[in-house]
Design a protein around this motif. Structure first.
Motif, PDB file in Angstrom:
ATOM      1  N   ARG A  48       0.637  -7.464  -0.930  1.00 37.02           N
ATOM      2  CA  ARG A  48      -0.703  -6.910  -1.144  1.00 37.02           C
ATOM      3  C   ARG A  48      -0.973  -6.686  -2.630  1.00 37.02           C
ATOM      4  N   SER A  49      -2.146  -7.064  -3.061  1.00 36.35           N
ATOM      5  CA  SER A  49      -2.555  -6.846  -4.447  1.00 36.35           C
ATOM      6  C   SER A  49      -3.956  -6.260  -4.535  1.00 36.35           C
ATOM      7  N   GLU A  50      -4.655  -6.249  -3.418  1.00 38.11           N
ATOM      8  CA  GLU A  50      -6.028  -5.739  -3.405  1.00 38.11           C
ATOM      9  C   GLU A  50      -6.038  -4.262  -3.022  1.00 38.11           C
ATOM     10  N   GLN A  67       6.903   3.236   2.753  1.00 34.56           N
ATOM     11  CA  GLN A  67       5.704   2.625   2.200  1.00 34.56           C
ATOM     12  C   GLN A  67       5.375   3.310   0.881  1.00 34.56           C
ATOM     13  N   ASP A  68       4.972   2.525  -0.093  1.00 38.98           N
ATOM     14  CA  ASP A  68       4.358   3.055  -1.306  1.00 38.98           C
ATOM     15  C   ASP A  68       2.889   2.697  -1.215  1.00 38.98           C
ATOM     16  N   LEU A  69       2.077   3.691  -0.982  1.00 36.53           N
ATOM     17  CA  LEU A  69       0.638   3.477  -0.866  1.00 36.53           C
ATOM     18  C   LEU A  69       0.010   3.652  -2.245  1.00 36.53           C
ATOM     19  N   MET A  70      -0.388   2.545  -2.838  1.00 37.59           N
ATOM     20  CA  MET A  70      -1.095   2.573  -4.113  1.00 37.59           C
ATOM     21  C   MET A  70      -2.538   2.981  -3.792  1.00 37.59           C
ATOM     22  N   TYR A  71      -3.117   3.844  -4.601  1.00 38.45           N
ATOM     23  CA  TYR A  71      -4.510   4.215  -4.391  1.00 38.45           C
ATOM     24  C   TYR A  71      -5.174   4.484  -5.728  1.00 38.45           C
ATOM     25  N   ARG A  72      -6.501   4.379  -5.729  1.00 41.63           N
ATOM     26  CA  ARG A  72      -7.270   4.582  -6.949  1.00 41.63           C
ATOM     27  C   ARG A  72      -8.055   5.892  -6.820  1.00 41.63           C
ATOM     28  N   THR A  73      -7.964   6.710  -7.856  1.00 44.40           N
ATOM     29  CA  THR A  73      -8.707   7.966  -7.894  1.00 44.40           C
ATOM     30  C   THR A  73     -10.180   7.650  -8.157  1.00 44.40           C
ATOM     31  N   VAL A  78      -4.761   4.448 -11.043  1.00 43.81           N
ATOM     32  CA  VAL A  78      -3.919   4.032  -9.928  1.00 43.81           C
ATOM     33  C   VAL A  78      -2.756   5.016  -9.789  1.00 43.81           C
ATOM     34  N   LYS A  79      -2.578   5.514  -8.565  1.00 43.46           N
ATOM     35  CA  LYS A  79      -1.483   6.438  -8.266  1.00 43.46           C
ATOM     36  C   LYS A  79      -0.726   5.910  -7.057  1.00 43.46           C
ATOM     37  N   VAL A  80       0.426   6.526  -6.758  1.00 41.06           N
ATOM     38  CA  VAL A  80       1.265   6.095  -5.638  1.00 41.06           C
ATOM     39  C   VAL A  80       1.593   7.296  -4.761  1.00 41.06           C
ATOM     40  N   HIS A  97      -7.218   1.791  -1.399  1.00 45.46           N
ATOM     41  CA  HIS A  97      -5.778   1.869  -1.220  1.00 45.46           C
ATOM     42  C   HIS A  97      -5.169   0.484  -1.013  1.00 45.46           C
ATOM     43  N   SER A  98      -3.892   0.396  -1.346  1.00 48.87           N
ATOM     44  CA  SER A  98      -3.158  -0.856  -1.231  1.00 48.87           C
ATOM     45  C   SER A  98      -1.763  -0.543  -0.704  1.00 48.87           C
ATOM     46  N   PRO A  99      -1.561  -0.701   0.613  1.00 46.05           N
ATOM     47  CA  PRO A  99      -0.248  -0.397   1.185  1.00 46.05           C
ATOM     48  C   PRO A  99       0.787  -1.437   0.785  1.00 46.05           C
ATOM     49  N   ARG A 100       1.938  -0.968   0.333  1.00 45.55           N
ATOM     50  CA  ARG A 100       3.008  -1.876  -0.087  1.00 45.55           C
ATOM     51  C   ARG A 100       4.300  -1.442   0.596  1.00 45.55           C
TER      52      ARG A 100
END
Length: 177
Positions: A48-50, A67-73, A78-80, A97-100
């Motif tokens: 995932r990159s989006e 899971q490391d859930l990337m998310y944008r404030t 970008v935070k994790v 969010h971008s689940p990884r």
């Protein structure tokens, strides 16, 4: 007393679902879909990159692995959020969010069914300058239609979508090049 016709209570063997996903190579398996709730198991999101913008909440439970859930404030930072095995995360609606998670990791996800007119968005950002590269939109009504893969196909199959209009950087293709 309420009498429900054709009443069903899904009782799902999650170990069997995870094995099915491993055996078939599929990434998602929808468990149920009713008027209010969508539930599925997802395997591996290392590609995932989006950032997905979902009009529903999401409840994400780490069945196996983490899971490391990337998310944008709201400010675009970008935070994790790290979700270890056995933990559950509640994600409010509209959080990009971008689940990884690894191919051998599994998540159990519950979402609210989309209301008429609600659209899911998928955003890609430039890996160099963080400018918005591309947006895909879908009405997500059934995960068996695999909207994430369809969004990725559209993005990866277009050099124009992957090229930053601000700095000219080309985001990597499906194979990483």
């Amino acid at each position: 007393m309420i009498i429900l016709e054709n009443f069903k209570m899904p009782n799902v063997d999650l170990d069997a679902v995870m094995q099915h996903l491993k055996d078939t190579g599929k990434r998602t398996h929808q468990l149920w879909l009713d008027d209010e709730t969508l539930a599925f198991v997802a395997r591996g999101r290392e590609y995932r990159s989006e950032f997905h913008i979902n009009p529903s909440y999401e409840i994400q439970y780490s069945l196996k692995g983490f899971q490391d859930l990337m998310y944008r404030t709201p400010e675009g930072e970008v935070k994790v959020a790290h979700v270890p095995e056995g933990s559950v995360l509640y994600q409010p609606p509209f959080v990009p969010h971008s689940p990884r998670f690894a191919p051998d990791a599994f998540q159990f996800i519950i979402e609210r069914v989309r209301k008429p007119g609600e659209i899911d968005k998928f955003h890609w950002f430039c890996p160099q300058c963080d400018h918005l590269l591309h947006e895909e939109t879908f009405f997500v009504d059934d995960y068996r239609k695999d909207p994430v893969s369809r969004a990725y196909d559209n993005f990866f199959n277009s050099l124009e979508f992957r090229t930053c209009k601000k700095c000219g950087t080309v985001a990597p293709g499906r194979d990483g090049s």
